[in-house]
Design a protein around this motif. Structure first.
Motif, mmCIF file in Angstrom:
data_model
loop_
_atom_site.group_PDB
_atom_site.id
_atom_site.type_symbol
_atom_site.label_atom_id
_atom_site.label_comp_id
_atom_site.label_asym_id
_atom_site.label_seq_id
_atom_site.Cartn_x
_atom_site.Cartn_y
_atom_site.Cartn_z
ATOM 1 N N GLY A 96 0.819 -1.214 0.000
ATOM 2 C CA GLY A 96 0.000 0.000 0.000
ATOM 3 C C GLY A 96 0.849 1.258 0.000
ATOM 4 O O GLY A 96 1.960 1.278 0.526
ATOM 5 N N ARG A 97 0.309 2.313 -0.608
ATOM 6 C CA ARG A 97 1.016 3.599 -0.663
ATOM 7 C C ARG A 97 0.164 4.664 0.037
ATOM 8 O O ARG A 97 -1.062 4.642 -0.029
ATOM 9 N N PHE A 98 0.846 5.549 0.704
ATOM 10 C CA PHE A 98 0.153 6.609 1.432
ATOM 11 C C PHE A 98 1.121 7.760 1.638
ATOM 12 O O PHE A 98 2.314 7.648 1.349
ATOM 13 N N ASP A 99 0.603 8.844 2.150
ATOM 14 C CA ASP A 99 1.470 9.950 2.519
ATOM 15 C C ASP A 99 1.127 10.373 3.943
ATOM 16 O O ASP A 99 0.040 10.087 4.445
ATOM 17 N N MET A 100 2.070 11.002 4.571
ATOM 18 C CA MET A 100 1.873 11.432 5.959
ATOM 19 C C MET A 100 2.568 12.773 6.141
ATOM 20 O O MET A 100 3.688 12.971 5.682
ATOM 21 N N SER A 101 1.886 13.673 6.798
ATOM 22 C CA SER A 101 2.521 14.955 7.127
ATOM 23 C C SER A 101 2.410 15.147 8.638
ATOM 24 O O SER A 101 1.741 14.377 9.333
ATOM 25 N N PHE A 102 3.065 16.183 9.127
ATOM 26 C CA PHE A 102 3.049 16.443 10.566
ATOM 27 C C PHE A 102 2.555 17.862 10.795
ATOM 28 O O PHE A 102 3.089 18.819 10.217
ATOM 29 N N ALA A 103 1.516 17.993 11.590
ATOM 30 C CA ALA A 103 0.910 19.303 11.841
ATOM 31 C C ALA A 103 1.284 19.781 13.238
ATOM 32 O O ALA A 103 1.169 19.029 14.217
ATOM 33 N N VAL A 104 1.758 21.007 13.312
ATOM 34 C CA VAL A 104 2.054 21.623 14.608
ATOM 35 C C VAL A 104 1.225 22.893 14.727
ATOM 36 O O VAL A 104 0.808 23.477 13.720
ATOM 37 N N SER A 105 0.968 23.306 15.963
ATOM 38 C CA SER A 105 0.102 24.466 16.158
ATOM 39 C C SER A 105 0.777 25.763 15.726
ATOM 40 O O SER A 105 0.110 26.720 15.364
ATOM 41 N N SER A 106 2.105 25.797 15.743
ATOM 42 C CA SER A 106 2.802 26.997 15.290
ATOM 43 C C SER A 106 4.190 26.619 14.782
ATOM 44 O O SER A 106 4.719 25.567 15.137
ATOM 45 N N ALA A 129 5.806 9.535 -1.845
ATOM 46 C CA ALA A 129 4.836 8.775 -1.047
ATOM 47 C C ALA A 129 5.569 7.669 -0.302
ATOM 48 O O ALA A 129 6.683 7.290 -0.665
ATOM 49 N N PHE A 130 4.923 7.161 0.748
ATOM 50 C CA PHE A 130 5.463 6.014 1.461
ATOM 51 C C PHE A 130 4.873 4.744 0.843
ATOM 52 O O PHE A 130 3.695 4.702 0.500
ATOM 53 N N GLU A 131 5.712 3.733 0.747
ATOM 54 C CA GLU A 131 5.237 2.441 0.257
ATOM 55 C C GLU A 131 5.619 1.373 1.272
ATOM 56 O O GLU A 131 6.792 1.257 1.654
ATOM 57 N N VAL A 132 4.640 0.590 1.699
ATOM 58 C CA VAL A 132 4.887 -0.472 2.682
ATOM 59 C C VAL A 132 5.485 -1.681 1.965
ATOM 60 O O VAL A 132 4.917 -2.176 0.992
ATOM 61 N N LEU A 133 6.630 -2.147 2.460
ATOM 62 C CA LEU A 133 7.320 -3.249 1.796
ATOM 63 C C LEU A 133 7.166 -4.574 2.530
ATOM 64 O O LEU A 133 7.228 -5.630 1.909
ATOM 65 N N LYS A 134 7.010 -4.519 3.838
ATOM 66 C CA LYS A 134 7.007 -5.742 4.656
ATOM 67 C C LYS A 134 5.983 -5.626 5.768
ATOM 68 O O LYS A 134 5.691 -4.510 6.217
ATOM 69 N N ALA A 135 5.525 -6.778 6.233
ATOM 70 C CA ALA A 135 4.624 -6.770 7.377
ATOM 71 C C ALA A 135 5.404 -6.476 8.657
ATOM 72 O O ALA A 135 6.574 -6.834 8.775
ATOM 73 N N GLY A 136 4.761 -5.827 9.590
ATOM 74 C CA GLY A 136 5.401 -5.511 10.875
ATOM 75 C C GLY A 136 5.003 -4.124 11.332
ATOM 76 O O GLY A 136 4.184 -3.458 10.701
ATOM 77 N N GLN A 137 5.585 -3.705 12.426
ATOM 78 C CA GLN A 137 5.325 -2.355 12.927
ATOM 79 C C GLN A 137 6.534 -1.490 12.617
ATOM 80 O O GLN A 137 7.669 -1.962 12.668
ATOM 81 N N PHE A 138 6.271 -0.244 12.315
ATOM 82 C CA PHE A 138 7.383 0.632 11.962
ATOM 83 C C PHE A 138 7.081 2.048 12.440
ATOM 84 O O PHE A 138 5.927 2.439 12.627
ATOM 85 N N ALA A 139 8.170 2.790 12.621
ATOM 86 C CA ALA A 139 8.044 4.164 13.111
ATOM 87 C C ALA A 139 8.236 5.144 11.967
ATOM 88 O O ALA A 139 9.094 4.952 11.111
ATOM 89 N N LEU A 140 7.418 6.182 11.974
ATOM 90 C CA LEU A 140 7.674 7.352 11.139
ATOM 91 C C LEU A 140 8.117 8.463 12.092
ATOM 92 O O LEU A 140 7.609 8.574 13.207
ATOM 93 N N LEU A 141 9.060 9.264 11.648
ATOM 94 C CA LEU A 141 9.613 10.308 12.501
ATOM 95 C C LEU A 141 9.324 11.676 11.911
ATOM 96 O O LEU A 141 9.442 11.875 10.702
ATOM 97 N N ALA A 142 8.946 12.603 12.778
ATOM 98 C CA ALA A 142 8.824 14.005 12.367
ATOM 99 C C ALA A 142 10.151 14.678 12.701
ATOM 100 O O ALA A 142 10.562 14.685 13.862
#
Lengths: 283, 125
Positions: A83-93, A113-126
């Motif tokens: 699956g492919r998706f995108d993610m952004s990070f919102a801050v109040s200021s 975009a991000f593409e998931v390659l393997k099953a498992g849990q993963f971290a995205l970092l801002a």
């Protein structure tokens, strides 16, 4: 301190509660201000990061993401491998940090975009422009175990019964082995195992497909997605208890109940398909 | 006069300074990853794909390290373990990248003091 309290019977005895009241008032104002700033953060779109510094906002890529079927992009509980998706990070200021995926074996950034390659849990970092991490979001990914189809707002089903001549538009719902709907945009390729019974009328790359029942009999609506093939059994003109015998070419046009399910089967002679097909009878 | 200066030099060399002496690093876990990780001063166990934020404090067997001490963490194998800086100077984000063993270098004012053995477990759901 002690001497002040003990020695100041009159004035100090009264002023101490007054000071306490002032302190309480200041604390209440402070709390109100803090609450106000928290509310401001709560107004941000998306899901709170692990460190609480802002919100991660899930973005669908096109219409082929089941997480966006309702029109609003909610962070999926589990993403589909592939699956492919995108993610952004919102801050109040201040400037919005970038979102990166350090574990590139599990998820990679490709063409914006991000593409998931393997099953498992993963971290995205801002991360800020100085490459400092300010927040973390963990997501889960799983392979597709089953694809069901959905008509409008009805529940996703693993098998269909149609009346001859009936045409329906169906949406694909990818599920993991636990029946959780998987998020992420995927490319679907639809086809019918028997165009005499069921024909595919719409563009094949979308997660939606329009099919038409042509003549009584059994067929499989097949869909290739994320490197595997899945099928949904379609009975045209079948009765409720007719089952789903793919070899049963008999035309029973007595029932027009399109809401009745038949069994999910792999198309005859397709051994590879049998591996990827989950028996819908278990659900 | 010259003999007295030589004696003072020898004395200063013999006694050494009274500065801090590295005795390890203490980690405080700040974030909670979805799967348990083990963060100790003698060994770390992470899971591939997961990130954990830690605060690192150098320990001294002598005088405490001054506040201006620069502590840095570096991965001995950046293909297995990634280390990111955080806004606070003593905070770091550790990310397991893929299964394997490596170590986490602890640098004090640019000098490598030790390398903490680190194991990265395979990703799990």
């Amino acid at each position: 301190m002690t001497s002040v309290r003990l020695g100041g019977k009159g004035r100090h005895a009264r002023s101490a509660p007054l000071a306490a009241r002032w302190l309480r008032a200041v604390a209440l104002v402070g709390a109100a201000l803090l609450t106000g700033s928290c509310d401001e953060d709560q107004d941000l779109p998306g899901d709170r990061g692990d460190l609480g510094e802002g919100n991660f906002v899930y973005r669908c890529l096109g219409v082929n993401d089941s997480a966006c079927a309702s029109g609003t992009a909610l962070l999926p509980q589990v993403l589909a491998v592939g699956g492919r998706f995108d993610m952004s990070f919102a801050v109040s200021s201040g400037p919005a940090p970038a979102v990166i995926s350090p574990a590139s074996e599990l998820v990679r950034r490709d063409n914006g975009a991000f593409e998931v390659l393997k099953a498992g849990q993963f971290a995205l970092l801002a991360v800020t422009g100085n490459s400092e991490v300010i927040d973390i979001k963990h997501l889960a990914a799983a392979p597709i175990a089953e694809v069901r189809v959905q008509r409008d707002k009805e529940l996703p089903v693993a098998r269909l019964a149609l009346a001859p001549g009936e045409a329906v538009t169906l949406g694909a719902v990818p599920l993991d082995a636990w029946g959780v709907t998987l998020g992420g945009a995927l490319t679907y390729t639809w086809r019918s195992s028997s165009s005499a019974q069921v024909s595919v009328e719409s563009l094949p790359q979308l997660n939606k497909v329009r099919i038409r029942a042509n003549a009584a009999g059994a067929a499989a609506l097949m869909v290739d997605v994320a490197g595997a093939t899945f099928s949904v059994a379609v009975e045209v003109g079948a009765t409720q208890d007719n089952g789903a015998s793919a070899s049963d070419g008999g035309a029973d046009s007595g029932s027009l109940d399109a809401g009745v399910d038949a069994a999910v089967t792999a198309p005859p002679g397709d051994a590879a398909l049998a591996d990827a097909t989950v028996d819908g009878g278990a659900s | 006069m010259r003999r007295r200066a030589l004696f003072a030099l020898l004395l200063s060399l013999g006694c050494g300074d009274d500065g801090p002496s590295y005795a390890g690093v203490e980690f405080d876990v700040i974030s909670a990853p979805p799967l348990p990780v083990m963060i100790g001063s003698e060994a770390l166990t992470l899971v591939a794909g997961l990130a954990v934020k830690v605060s690192a404090t150098p320990l001294s067997s002598g005088h405490e390290y001054p506040k201006k001490t620069r502590l840095a963490l570096r991965s001995a194998d950046p293909s297995l373990l990634a280390v990111f800086a955080s806004e606070a100077r003593s905070d770091f984000v550790l990310v397991g990248l893929r299964e394997g063993t490596t170590c986490l270098e602890v640098r004090i004012d640019g000098e490598v003091e030790e390398c903490v053995p680190t194991s990265v477990q395979p990703p799990t759901r």
